[in-house]
Design a protein around this motif. Structure first.
Motif, PDB file in Angstrom:
ATOM      1  N   PHE A  39     -32.021  56.442  12.728  1.00 49.07           N
ATOM      2  CA  PHE A  39     -31.300  57.283  13.681  1.00 49.07           C
ATOM      3  C   PHE A  39     -29.795  57.153  13.488  1.00 49.07           C
ATOM      4  CE2 PHE A  39     -35.378  56.227  15.516  1.00 49.07           C
ATOM      5  CZ  PHE A  39     -35.857  57.475  15.893  1.00 49.07           C
ATOM      6  N   GLN A  40     -29.096  58.233  13.730  1.00 47.47           N
ATOM      7  CA  GLN A  40     -27.663  58.273  13.453  1.00 47.47           C
ATOM      8  C   GLN A  40     -26.836  57.525  14.484  1.00 47.47           C
ATOM      9  OE1 GLN A  40     -26.196  62.192  12.584  1.00 47.47           O
ATOM     10  NE2 GLN A  40     -24.062  61.682  13.065  1.00 47.47           N
ATOM     11  N   ASN A  41     -27.253  57.551  15.762  1.00 49.56           N
ATOM     12  CA  ASN A  41     -26.411  57.024  16.829  1.00 49.56           C
ATOM     13  C   ASN A  41     -26.858  55.645  17.285  1.00 49.56           C
ATOM     14  OD1 ASN A  41     -24.961  59.484  16.928  1.00 49.56           O
ATOM     15  ND2 ASN A  41     -26.507  60.372  18.282  1.00 49.56           N
ATOM     16  N   SER A  42     -25.879  54.847  17.655  1.00 51.59           N
ATOM     17  CA  SER A  42     -26.143  53.530  18.213  1.00 51.59           C
ATOM     18  C   SER A  42     -26.685  53.662  19.631  1.00 51.59           C
ATOM     19  CB  SER A  42     -24.845  52.714  18.228  1.00 51.59           C
ATOM     20  OG  SER A  42     -24.988  51.552  19.019  1.00 51.59           O
ATOM     21  N   LEU A  43     -27.512  52.684  20.046  1.00 49.91           N
ATOM     22  CA  LEU A  43     -27.996  52.631  21.414  1.00 49.91           C
ATOM     23  C   LEU A  43     -27.038  51.903  22.345  1.00 49.91           C
ATOM     24  CD1 LEU A  43     -31.787  51.818  20.829  1.00 49.91           C
ATOM     25  CD2 LEU A  43     -30.839  53.957  21.694  1.00 49.91           C
ATOM     26  N   ASN A  44     -26.032  51.264  21.814  1.00 47.57           N
ATOM     27  CA  ASN A  44     -25.097  50.498  22.634  1.00 47.57           C
ATOM     28  C   ASN A  44     -24.146  51.434  23.371  1.00 47.57           C
ATOM     29  OD1 ASN A  44     -26.292  48.239  21.569  1.00 47.57           O
ATOM     30  ND2 ASN A  44     -24.653  47.838  20.086  1.00 47.57           N
ATOM     31  N   PRO A  45     -23.844  51.167  24.636  1.00 44.87           N
ATOM     32  CA  PRO A  45     -22.922  52.019  25.379  1.00 44.87           C
ATOM     33  C   PRO A  45     -21.519  51.983  24.773  1.00 44.87           C
ATOM     34  CG  PRO A  45     -23.404  50.020  26.625  1.00 44.87           C
ATOM     35  CD  PRO A  45     -24.334  50.033  25.456  1.00 44.87           C
ATOM     36  N   ASN A 104     -33.441  48.088  15.342  1.00 48.77           N
ATOM     37  CA  ASN A 104     -32.709  48.235  14.090  1.00 48.77           C
ATOM     38  C   ASN A 104     -33.715  48.295  12.946  1.00 48.77           C
ATOM     39  OD1 ASN A 104     -33.271  45.435  13.156  1.00 48.77           O
ATOM     40  ND2 ASN A 104     -31.910  44.868  14.865  1.00 48.77           N
ATOM     41  N   PRO A 105     -33.287  48.705  11.767  1.00 51.06           N
ATOM     42  CA  PRO A 105     -34.217  48.844  10.632  1.00 51.06           C
ATOM     43  C   PRO A 105     -34.932  47.554  10.265  1.00 51.06           C
ATOM     44  CG  PRO A 105     -32.177  50.037  10.198  1.00 51.06           C
ATOM     45  CD  PRO A 105     -31.951  49.254  11.436  1.00 51.06           C
ATOM     46  N   ASP A 106     -34.250  46.404  10.354  1.00 48.05           N
ATOM     47  CA  ASP A 106     -34.893  45.148   9.973  1.00 48.05           C
ATOM     48  C   ASP A 106     -36.081  44.834  10.871  1.00 48.05           C
ATOM     49  OD1 ASP A 106     -33.117  44.778   7.905  1.00 48.05           O
ATOM     50  OD2 ASP A 106     -31.754  43.502   9.074  1.00 48.05           O
ATOM     51  N   ASN A 107     -35.894  44.941  12.181  1.00 49.66           N
ATOM     52  CA  ASN A 107     -37.009  44.666  13.098  1.00 49.66           C
ATOM     53  C   ASN A 107     -38.138  45.675  12.933  1.00 49.66           C
ATOM     54  OD1 ASN A 107     -35.905  42.372  14.189  1.00 49.66           O
ATOM     55  ND2 ASN A 107     -35.204  43.337  16.094  1.00 49.66           N
ATOM     56  N   PHE A 108     -37.767  46.938  12.641  1.00 48.81           N
ATOM     57  CA  PHE A 108     -38.796  47.956  12.421  1.00 48.81           C
ATOM     58  C   PHE A 108     -39.619  47.596  11.182  1.00 48.81           C
ATOM     59  CE2 PHE A 108     -40.338  51.825  10.406  1.00 48.81           C
ATOM     60  CZ  PHE A 108     -41.002  52.444  11.457  1.00 48.81           C
ATOM     61  N   ASN A 109     -38.948  47.226  10.092  1.00 50.47           N
ATOM     62  CA  ASN A 109     -39.650  46.900   8.850  1.00 50.47           C
ATOM     63  C   ASN A 109     -40.500  45.647   8.991  1.00 50.47           C
ATOM     64  OD1 ASN A 109     -38.489  49.114   7.561  1.00 50.47           O
ATOM     65  ND2 ASN A 109     -36.706  47.925   6.871  1.00 50.47           N
ATOM     66  N   ASN A 132     -34.557  62.788   9.322  1.00 51.37           N
ATOM     67  CA  ASN A 132     -35.640  62.972   8.363  1.00 51.37           C
ATOM     68  C   ASN A 132     -36.668  61.840   8.511  1.00 51.37           C
ATOM     69  OD1 ASN A 132     -34.441  65.275   7.235  1.00 51.37           O
ATOM     70  ND2 ASN A 132     -33.184  64.014   5.855  1.00 51.37           N
ATOM     71  N   ASP A 133     -37.934  62.216   8.528  1.00 53.09           N
ATOM     72  CA  ASP A 133     -39.028  61.253   8.642  1.00 53.09           C
ATOM     73  C   ASP A 133     -38.782  60.285   9.806  1.00 53.09           C
ATOM     74  OD1 ASP A 133     -41.372  59.946   8.108  1.00 53.09           O
ATOM     75  OD2 ASP A 133     -40.556  58.746   6.457  1.00 53.09           O
ATOM     76  N   PRO A 134     -38.719  60.799  11.049  1.00 54.19           N
ATOM     77  CA  PRO A 134     -38.358  59.951  12.189  1.00 54.19           C
ATOM     78  C   PRO A 134     -39.361  58.844  12.480  1.00 54.19           C
ATOM     79  CG  PRO A 134     -39.209  62.078  12.936  1.00 54.19           C
ATOM     80  CD  PRO A 134     -39.042  62.180  11.447  1.00 54.19           C
ATOM     81  N   LEU A 135     -40.610  58.973  11.987  1.00 58.39           N
ATOM     82  CA  LEU A 135     -41.614  57.941  12.239  1.00 58.39           C
ATOM     83  C   LEU A 135     -41.777  56.988  11.065  1.00 58.39           C
ATOM     84  CD1 LEU A 135     -44.363  60.150  13.949  1.00 58.39           C
ATOM     85  CD2 LEU A 135     -42.499  58.865  15.019  1.00 58.39           C
ATOM     86  N   GLY A 136     -41.156  57.342   9.940  1.00 54.54           N
ATOM     87  CA  GLY A 136     -41.335  56.517   8.744  1.00 54.54           C
ATOM     88  C   GLY A 136     -40.356  55.371   8.638  1.00 54.54           C
ATOM     89  N   GLY A 137     -39.366  55.328   9.480  1.00 53.17           N
ATOM     90  CA  GLY A 137     -38.367  54.272   9.450  1.00 53.17           C
ATOM     91  C   GLY A 137     -37.411  54.444  10.603  1.00 53.17           C
ATOM     92  N   PHE A 189     -41.393  46.197  16.308  1.00 54.38           N
ATOM     93  CA  PHE A 189     -41.761  47.378  17.104  1.00 54.38           C
ATOM     94  C   PHE A 189     -42.198  48.475  16.133  1.00 54.38           C
ATOM     95  CE2 PHE A 189     -37.321  48.000  16.074  1.00 54.38           C
ATOM     96  CZ  PHE A 189     -37.206  49.356  15.792  1.00 54.38           C
ATOM     97  N   ARG A 190     -42.957  49.448  16.637  1.00 53.76           N
ATOM     98  CA  ARG A 190     -43.442  50.552  15.821  1.00 53.76           C
ATOM     99  C   ARG A 190     -43.031  51.878  16.458  1.00 53.76           C
ATOM    100  NH1 ARG A 190     -48.214  47.617  16.454  1.00 53.76           N
ATOM    101  NH2 ARG A 190     -49.161  49.345  17.624  1.00 53.76           N
TER     102      ARG A 190
END
Length: 895
Positions: free
Chosen positions: A278-284, A539-544, A270-275, A548-549
């Protein structure tokens, strides 16, 4: 073949041969009048007729067929009359007195299919369950690759028939069309059809107007497995391993999110550009590569009284497989300069879950109904790591691109079919299908990194926001199809028949994708990155905090297209026995075609419809001349067409690591002219020698080419006015020797095809007909995917004993020569896949009626798969890897 008698013959015998258990007609049955030279064989409907001399009296009709008890039926002939004699054959492994069916007869045995091929007026090739089992074939795609003139591109679902690829072929299931599970392809991935559910795989390389006119290479028809008998229940379990995977046993990584089962339920948040939610981790994710398969299948027949019978057969199985490869992957300019020069590592995992139910209701010998249900869930995930040189981003050779891809497809097939003998001369066949396929790529991720020489550590790299992204894709397609054909027999001696029919197909596709690009300001590109802990940055903290945007496509909207295709076809076909030895088939098919695409993409947000309509008249001719009882000479000629696919005509861009594909709204159909001549000989019931010469002339052929753009995008274009394919095929099946009273046998088989493809390439034609600018390196070329030489060979040893046990050992070799992968443009040379050979060994041991063991060792030579770019100075390798040797062990138990 009928042996002729006295001129002026006016009477004889005719009839129909049925399986006593199933009421199914049996083709290829040998029919002979005892103590005479008069003989013939049954046709595809199990029917026969035999003219006899004017000599009234009592005769004995002898019917023989592999796998059945011989039947002798006495009948009396009156002068100048025809006698109808029904024949029922009993399975050699049935004990009717006790009504106990000990083992279902395999009507799809190699000998039975050869007998059917010999008797048929059509030019069709089939590989059945018995041969598939002997060769250790696990799916329909691998089955096709064992047939003459057919090759398969490693690592893809693409099958090439006589050098012609996906767009030139069609696929059907029990004679009804089936949709694709991949938006990039016209045909469904044949890997999905495991041999547990396959009765046989048929390839029509010669067109008849019973089939869709969208035909050039061939039509592949998969017949679902059926059962008739007192009852059976079989459980299978097995495992396999790969030498490449074993080397990575403690170091195997996949992406987060997908499960081992192959079923997931996540997608665009939901609202992929607003925050950053994402459900899945990027770590292998480290995973132990344990894999295998388990399955169960069963069947039972019920006698309902009044001659009625209900046959049920069901299958449920699950398979999984890990794979690993490493090698080079390069993108080069025309002068051989590096654009990307990367070492690639791929961890992969695939699953297939299949459920099938067949219910066949035989009301009486004249009326039969069947319902087929099929469900397939397939998944394919890969974790790719590319490392090395990236122009303008990592020219120090320290660049890394990580790309994780997961695709899940679900296919639902529902079919209802009917066969009716309305009178002695009229019969009717019909079929209705409703199919649904959904395919999703729910969270593809890509990140680009490299060592910063000034900072001395790894950072994120970015030339454009798409260098770091998450991508979501969804496709839904529904297809409704209907077939009906009525047949009227000509003459009292079954001299031929007239067929009239209708085929209809209505297809709707909805496609949507959305990509979340991460724009990283210069400050963010100063942060140290751990490629195994990307969550520390994304992660959410860096996004907020604005490190990164997120941004989407143009206007932050998804790309979409909707495709609709309506095809309504009417056909008429006549078959007639012109002489005792010559049979002719002539037909005409009319098709009304409408294809419409509405798209709203980054390249064009207008959403205007793109429609073309065609009315096609498609004639065809097939002649069969019986040289003698064991040899046929055949000829086939036809006109057909090839349609562009939805995504090829949608003005849409799909970005991969080393190439970008763009649709062409100006793409239009090709016209195809086909000619085949075949000689075939059947020395014995299980033996074959066949030689075929073929040619195809294609008007306005379509190709994938790179056009002049800053990104060197790939698109689909009518690249010239003509193209041609011609060649020869040879098939052989031979029993070398038998001993132990026929219980032991050594047999060989093989096929080879030599072909040439040629086509005109005209940049001026492309520029005048499309929006694209094109500068081709050459003005003539072959067809992509076509090898000049293809070969398959097998050597099998079979031994039976105790009427319960047998062992089959088979060695198989496959070879293909160099084949064109992509046409050269902008001064670049053609890209060519190097030819290679593979060697497999299969051992199957049936211990007793209940227990069996299967062993397999595949790809024993472990050759290097190599793609080169044929530059002006020396060819340069742009892709190279090995698959590894694969070993498998499986067990079967009949309850």
């Amino acid at each position: 073949m009928q042996v002729s008698g006295v001129k002026g013959q006016q009477f004889g015998v005719k009839g129909k041969v049925l399986d006593i258990e199933t009421y199914q007609p049996i083709s290829g049955v040998s029919i002979k009048i005892a103590n005479t030279q008069y003989a013939t064989s049954t046709d595809n409907a199990g029917e026969f007729s035999l003219t006899l001399p004017e000599k009234p009296g009592e005769y004995v009709l002898v019917s023989t067929f592999v796998g059945y008890n011989t039947d002798s039926t006495a009948f009396n002939l009156e002068q100048k009359t025809w006698e109808f004699v029904p024949v029922v054959l009993v399975n050699a492994n049935s004990t009717l007195e006790e009504v106990v069916i000990t083992r279902r007869r395999e009507h799809i045995s190699e000998a039975a299919l050869l007998a059917e091929r010999k008797a048929s007026n059509l030019m069709v090739e089939k590989i059945g369950a018995q041969e598939l089992s002997r060769k250790g074939v696990g799916d329909a795609a691998s089955a096709l690759a064992k047939m003459s003139g057919v090759s398969r591109i490693e690592g893809t679902s693409q099958v090439y028939v006589r050098g012609l690829g996906d767009r030139y072929n069609t696929t059907s299931f029990n004679g009804l069309p089936i949709p694709s599970n991949d938006p990039e392809r016209k045909n469904i991935d044949l890997d999905l059809f495991t041999t547990d559910i396959v009765e046989y795989v048929a390839v029509d390389k010669v067109y008849s107007n019973y089939m869709s006119g969208d035909f050039a290479g061939g039509n592949v028809d998969i017949a679902s497995k059926r059962y008739s008998g007192d009852g059976m229940l079989e459980v299978t379990i097995g495992s396999n391993t790969n030498t490449n995977v074993l080397d990575q046993w403690d170091n195997f990584y996949l992406q987060q999110g997908p499960t081992r089962s192959g079923f997931v339920n996540y997608g665009v948040p939901n609202d992929p550009l607003g925050g950053f939610n994402f459900q899945n981790s990027l770590n292998p994710k480290k995973q132990t590569p344990l894999f295998g398969n388990i399955g169960i299948r069963g069947g039972k027949s019920f006698v309902l009284g009044m001659g009625s019978r209900l046959n049920l057969f069901a299958v449920a199985n699950y398979t999984s497989d890990y794979n690993y490869r490493e090698g080079v992957n390069r993108e080069l300019s025309a002068g051989g300069n590096r654009i990307k020069d990367l070492d690639q590592i791929r961890y992969g995992y695939v699953t297939n879950t299949t459920g099938m139910l067949n219910a066949e209701y035989v009301l009486n010998p004249n009326h039969k109904f069947s319902y087929n249900f099929l469900f397939i869930n397939s998944s394919d995930q890969s974790a790719d790591r590319y490392s090395g040189f990236i122009r303008d981003m990592a020219e120090n050779g320290q660049g890394i691109i990580q790309r994780n891809t997961f695709r899940q497809s679900k296919l639902f097939v529902n079919q209802i079919l009917g066969n009716h003998l309305l009178s002695e001369k009229i019969d009717l066949d019909w079929g209705l299908s409703y199919n649904n396929v959904t395919s999703g790529m729910p969270d593809r991720t890509q990140n680009t990194m490299g060592i910063n020489d000034q900072l001395g550590y790894r950072v994120l790299l970015q030339n454009q926001p798409a260098d770091n992204h998450r991508y979501f894709q969804d496709l839904t397609e529904t297809e409704l199809a209907f077939n009906v054909a009525a047949h009227y027999k000509l003459g009292d001696n079954d001299q031929g028949r007239i067929s009239l029919g209708y085929n209809g197909k209505i297809k709707d596709r909805d496609f949507e994708d959305f990509q979340v690009n991460f724009r990283i300001p210069s400050a963010g590109r100063q942060q140290r990155i751990d490629l195994n802990d990307l969550d520390a940055f994304f992660n959410p903290d860096n996004f907020n905090q604005g490190v990164f945007r997120s941004e989407g496509f143009t206007l932050d909207l998804p790309q979409t297209y909707q495709g609709k295709q309506d095809i309504h076809a009417f056909f008429a076909n006549g078959e007639y026995k012109l002489t005792d030895r010559l049979t002719g088939m002539i037909g005409l098919r009319y098709e009304n075609i409408t294809q419409t695409i509405d798209y709203a993409t980054v390249l064009d947000r207008s959403g205007r419809p793109n429609t073309f309509k065609r009315n096609s008249l498609l004639p065809n001719l097939i002649l069969k001349y019986e040289l003698n009882e064991k040899q046929n000479l055949r000829l086939g000629a036809s006109k057909t067409y090839t349609l562009p696919q939805f995504k090829e005509r949608a003005y849409f861009r799909y970005i991969d690591v080393t190439e970008t594909r763009v649709g062409n709204p100006d793409l239009y159909p090709s016209q195809d002219y086909n000619l085949d001549i075949r000689w075939e000989m059947f020395p014995r019931a299980s033996e074959l020698l066949s030689v075929t010469l073929f040619g195809k002339y294609i008007v306005d052929p379509m190709n994938e080419v790179t056009f002049a753009s800053s990104a060197n995008d790939v698109s689909y274009m009518n690249t010239g006015d003509w193209g041609a394919v011609y060649g020869a095929e040879v098939e052989i099946k031979k029993d070398v020797f038998t001993f132990d009273n026929g219980d032991s046998k050594l047999s060989v088989g093989g096929n080879a095809a030599y072909m040439k493809t040629d086509q005109e390439l005209s940049a001026e034609k492309v520029r005048s007909e499309t929006i694209y600018n094109l500068n081709l390196t050459h003005d003539r070329a072959g067809f992509t995917g076509a090898s000049d030489f293809l070969m398959n060979a097998d050597l099998s040893f079979t031994k039976k004993w105790n009427n319960e046990s047998d062992i089959v050992a088979t060695v198989l070799y496959n070879h293909f020569s160099d084949r064109l992968y992509a046409l050269g443009t902008e001064g670049k040379g053609n890209q060519i896949d190097r030819g290679l050979g593979t060697l497999d060994f299969i051992l199957k041991y049936k211990v007793n009626r209940k227990f069996g063991v299967d062993l397999g060792a595949r790809n024993l030579l472990d050759p290097t798969y190599e793609r080169i770019q044929d530059n002006t100075d020396v060819p340069v390798t742009i892709l190279s890897y090995k698959r590894g040797i694969r070993f498998s062990l499986g067990f079967k138990y009949n309850l």
